[in-house]
Design an enzyme around this catalytic site. Sequence first.
Site, PDB file in Angstrom:
ATOM      1  CB  CYS A 182      -1.180  -0.041   1.149  1.00  0.00           C
ATOM      2  SG  CYS A 182      -2.366   1.174   0.948  1.00  0.00           S
ATOM      3  CB  ALA A 183       0.834   4.239   1.857  1.00  0.00           C
TER       4      ALA A 183
END
Length: 189
Positions: A102-103
Site C-alpha cells: 500500500c502506501a
Amino acid sequence: MTAIVVALTPEFADWECALLMAVARSYLDVTVKTATADGRPVSSMGGLHVTPDLSFAEIEPHAFDAIVVPGGLAWEKNVVPPGLDELIRAFRAENRMAAGICAAASALAGAGVLNEVRHTGNRLESHQQHPGYAGSSLYVAGPKAVSDGGVVTAAGTAPYTFTVEVLKGLGLWNATAEEELAPFSAEHR
C-alpha cells in the site's frame, strides 16, 4: 531461525501485515518482532494498540531477514516517522529483504530501493511523488504482489499475495504455508 521485523507507523493498516505475521509466527516458527520509531505503543487504523518490541534505532538489519512495512494513514496525514527511509536502505545494504504494501510500497520508492527492481503499489503516480524514485519503467500494474531482487511490493488490496511473496522470498514457502494460506485465496478465484 528466520526473523522478520514489522515497522509500524501511526495508524498503520493492520490487515496488511496480520496474515503474514500470524502464519509466519504460528505455523512456520519465524521470529516476528514489531518496531515503532520511538519504541512506544502505536494504534492501527482499526484501533488495535500495539506495544512494540523495539524502536527503529534498536533494529540491527543483520539480525533480521526482512523488514516489512504495512501502509496506513501516516503518509496521507504526513506523519511518517523520521528514520524509516534510512532503515529500509540499511536492510537493502545488508542484502536483507524489504517489503512494503500500500502506501509503504511508495515509502520503498522514496527510499530509492525500487529503482532497479520490478515492483508495484497502489498507483505509479504515488511512487512518482517521491524525489528518490526513478523506477517508473519497472512498475508493474496489477492486482498482485511483485517480488524481485529481495524487494516485495503490493497494493493495499493484495495482502494475500504479499504474504505469499514474502514467504517465498524468505525460502519459507512450503506445504504448511500453502495449506494455511490457501483458504484466504479462495475469495479471489
